[in-house]
Scaffold this motif. Sequence first.
Motif, PDB file in Angstrom:
ATOM      1  N   LYS A 153      11.430 -27.832  66.868  1.00 25.89           N
ATOM      2  CA  LYS A 153      10.091 -27.038  66.786  1.00 25.89           C
ATOM      3  C   LYS A 153       9.595 -26.517  67.496  1.00 25.89           C
ATOM      4  N   ASN A 154       9.936 -26.340  68.604  1.00 24.23           N
ATOM      5  CA  ASN A 154      10.295 -25.196  69.610  1.00 24.23           C
ATOM      6  C   ASN A 154      11.466 -23.848  69.468  1.00 24.23           C
ATOM      7  N   ALA A 161       1.598 -26.918  59.304  1.00 25.97           N
ATOM      8  CA  ALA A 161       0.932 -26.678  60.473  1.00 25.97           C
ATOM      9  C   ALA A 161       0.703 -28.113  60.708  1.00 25.97           C
ATOM     10  N   LYS A 162      -0.047 -28.573  62.210  1.00 23.67           N
ATOM     11  CA  LYS A 162      -0.732 -29.528  62.415  1.00 23.67           C
ATOM     12  C   LYS A 162      -1.825 -30.736  61.312  1.00 23.67           C
ATOM     13  N   GLU A 217       7.880 -28.659  57.084  1.00 26.38           N
ATOM     14  CA  GLU A 217       7.046 -29.876  57.021  1.00 26.38           C
ATOM     15  C   GLU A 217       8.080 -30.412  58.079  1.00 26.38           C
ATOM     16  N   TYR A 218       9.588 -30.499  58.756  1.00 29.98           N
ATOM     17  CA  TYR A 218      10.045 -31.015  60.557  1.00 29.98           C
ATOM     18  C   TYR A 218       9.784 -30.120  61.277  1.00 29.98           C
ATOM     19  N   PHE A 219       8.334 -29.305  61.101  1.00 31.08           N
ATOM     20  CA  PHE A 219       8.451 -28.299  62.850  1.00 31.08           C
ATOM     21  C   PHE A 219       7.342 -29.068  63.068  1.00 31.08           C
ATOM     22  N   HIS A 220       6.533 -30.320  62.215  1.00 26.39           N
ATOM     23  CA  HIS A 220       4.917 -30.530  62.623  1.00 26.39           C
ATOM     24  C   HIS A 220       5.033 -31.651  62.803  1.00 26.39           C
TER      25      HIS A 220
END
Length: 386
Positions: free
Chosen positions: A2-3, A189-190, A218-221
């Motif tokens: 995510k980062n 987003a979250k 969707e994998y980032f949150h």
Amino acid sequence: MKNLFPLLALIVFLIMHLGIYFLLFKRMIKTRFPLLLLKYFLVFNFLGILCYFWGRYYLNIPLSLYFLVSLSIGVAFILFVVMLIYQPLSLIPYFSKKRRGFFRNIVNIGSGIFAGGYLGWGMIEGGLKPKIEVIELPLSKLPTSFSAVQISDLHIGGLIEKNAVREIVKQTNALETDVIFLTGDIIDAKISQVSEALEELSNLKAPLGIYFIAGNHEYFHNIGELLGTIKSMGIKILENQNILLEKNGEPLINLAGVYDLFGKRIGVLEPNLQEALENRQETLPTILLAHQPKFIFEVKEKNQVDLVLSGHTHGGQIFPFRFLVTLDQPYLAGLYQHNAKTQIYVNRGTGFWGPPMRILARAEITYFKFLPAQEKFDESFNAKKV
């Protein structure tokens, strides 16, 4: 991971800003003070991009401020395009010193006008309601006709908030479709940041159901929490699986869906086509939902998949970046015949990522009219490209 995405994006934007300064501004402007102002403008523009990613992935910021910092991304894209165009123009031989100065001024002024017009055009097209693309498509083995809507790459979060989602839901429900497909990057987003927007999304209506697959964003949150929330909304998630879709109590199609290819990079929720196609009814057509068009390379004729529905590309979103997209994805936008059995449709995206801008790639909601067809594929059929 995510980062890592924001970090890599910021590195790319930093390189772009350096190129804009040294290959555009410094060659155009010979006076010290205006050049200094443009240098500080680029510094502040890059800080705007930094704030964009900070607000998108780590911290809530006011919507008005978010709008301004998102424009920093669009400004960077457009100035980068101007820089690319300026390079060959600046190399044209002008023969005499007098003529050289005249044409240099013309090129410099023209570049400024072009950049301003490009930015304005992008914001106008980006602000338009999604276009309803109507696609009539015959499917082999289909027992009866039905309709479907595809929404993709909505990117809820940031500027795509409850009011924007409400309008898209209203536009979609007005089509009175049988079934709705959400083909990834719907939420970016979250969950805690977009609860009101998701409440609006839950108002989507289709008698045969609403079906979702994950996209890379969707994998980032916290994808586990995200998928759980979507399920609680009554939306069916296809996780490397297929279901039998029925109309009026009669079997209609096999509807399959896979996780996104991004799952392979991080070893979590990886796509698996064979698992997704298990225990189908062979007497019915199969529609596969896969977020990235390049997943089509996993689909062979022997898999007997009639149609793949994808998104991800945004149609390039801001021309001419469509050409960069095609370096990574085999198909950009519209309907294509991939092999003798399988077609693929790529949605241009219903929302946007980054700046609220689009150039030659208007947002879309796709409305399909699926019709029964002869079992044997008609080789004279030419897939319509949008």
